[in-house]
Design an enzyme around this catalytic site. Structure first.
Site, PDB file in Angstrom:
ATOM      1  N   SER A 157       0.888  -1.165   0.000  1.00  0.00           N
ATOM      2  CA  SER A 157       0.000   0.000   0.000  1.00  0.00           C
ATOM      3  C   SER A 157       0.919   1.206   0.000  1.00  0.00           C
ATOM      4  O   SER A 157       2.080   1.111   0.417  1.00  0.00           O
ATOM      5  CB  SER A 157      -0.891   0.030   1.244  1.00  0.00           C
ATOM      6  OG  SER A 157      -1.557   1.276   1.358  1.00  0.00           O
ATOM      7  N   TYR A 170      -3.082  -0.516  10.486  1.00  0.00           N
ATOM      8  CA  TYR A 170      -2.943  -0.779   9.060  1.00  0.00           C
ATOM      9  C   TYR A 170      -1.569  -0.355   8.559  1.00  0.00           C
ATOM     10  O   TYR A 170      -0.862  -1.117   7.881  1.00  0.00           O
ATOM     11  CB  TYR A 170      -4.046  -0.046   8.302  1.00  0.00           C
ATOM     12  CG  TYR A 170      -4.062  -0.327   6.821  1.00  0.00           C
ATOM     13  CD1 TYR A 170      -4.670  -1.472   6.321  1.00  0.00           C
ATOM     14  CD2 TYR A 170      -3.495   0.570   5.907  1.00  0.00           C
ATOM     15  CE1 TYR A 170      -4.702  -1.740   4.957  1.00  0.00           C
ATOM     16  CE2 TYR A 170      -3.511   0.316   4.549  1.00  0.00           C
ATOM     17  CZ  TYR A 170      -4.123  -0.833   4.079  1.00  0.00           C
ATOM     18  OH  TYR A 170      -4.139  -1.101   2.725  1.00  0.00           O
TER      19      TYR A 170
END
Length: 265
Positions: A157, A170
């Site tokens: 990501s 996250y």
């Protein structure tokens, strides 16, 4: 390099990037094991793939699955479920050429001091431990099969580089994926195993749906962020795996061109 007849496992294949990548690989002639927790959505992905295009024939594991689409309900945090996924893939297709570690989750956005242990652990279990379990099993298969080798692609990501506000669980796991990717790549050299990481920014999926109404920025404001078609991500995965195994894309960033990531706001 031809990709027809190759075998892939995609985790998180029931929706979003995983689904789009699965459909593209099936259209390109891959045999694909579709892994995820939502069995009905996996069947939908398999049904949307249409009739098989390549020469490989494999038994349908679930009703509605095509000859090259193997549906396997899988919780990547469960070692026994991961073993079953890889065992069934080898039983059906005989080898493994590509693992796309795509399954992931986030946690409710919260100030750092308000993050619960349960939220922290659930994100780490899926985003980091699940990737380790799947990669380790894929590594063993790729190391011992003939011809030897294969490719592992981890869904990182842009959060692996730059965090969003209130996203410690996250962001931490995506930074950890970078270390796991590099370690897997290094340890895989002797066995013709490539491992790379694709860092994705604002692909249009269910996970990014909230961005349509605005998302918090680092300066405290809220703004709607542009996104991109997730098919572009699927094409990038196909490109990475189309390379010969003497070539590895260690890290690659694919992102919505107009998203506020590069530069200063």
């Amino acid at each position: 390099m031809t990709t027809s007849g190759r075998v892939a496992i995609i985790t998180g294949a029931s929706s979003g990037i995983g689904k789009r990548t699965a459909l593209l690989l099936l259209a390109e002639g891959y045999a694909v094991a579709l892994a995820g927790r939502r069995l009905d959505r996996l069947h939908q992905t398999a049904a949307e793939s249409g009739p098989p295009l390549g020469p490989r024939e494999a038994p349908a594991a679930e009703p509605g699955a095509g000859e090259r689409a193997l549906v396997v309900q899988t919780d990547v945090t469960d070692p026994a479920a991961v073993d079953a996924l890889f065992d069934r893939t080898i039983e059906a297709f005989g080898r493994l050429d590509l693992l796309f570690n795509n399954a992931g989750r986030g946690a409710p956005r919260a100030n750092f001091d308000e993050i619960t242990y349960e939220d922290w652990k659930s994100v780490v279990d899926v985003n980091l431990t699940g990737v380790f379990l799947c990669s380790q099993r894929a590594f063993r298969i790729m190391k011992n099969q003939t011809p030897q080798g294969g490719r592992i692609i981890n869904n990182g990501s842009i959060s692996a580089h730059t965090p969003r506000p209130n996203s410690a669980p996250y962001t931490s796991t995506k930074h950890a994926i970078t270390g796991l990717t590099k370690s897997t790549s290094l340890d895989g050299r002797a066995y013709n195993i490539c491992c790379g990481q694709i860092d994705i920014g604002n692909a249009a999926t269910e996970m990014t749906e909230r961005m349509r109404s605005g998302i918090q920025q680092a300066n405290g404001t809220t703004m709607v962020e542009p996104n991109m078609d997730s098919d572009g991500v699927a094409q990038t995965i196909l490109y990475m795996d189309s390379l010969p195994l003497d070539t590895n894309v260690l890290t690659l960033t694919v992102m919505a061109n107009q998203m506020p990531y590069v530069g200063r706001g």
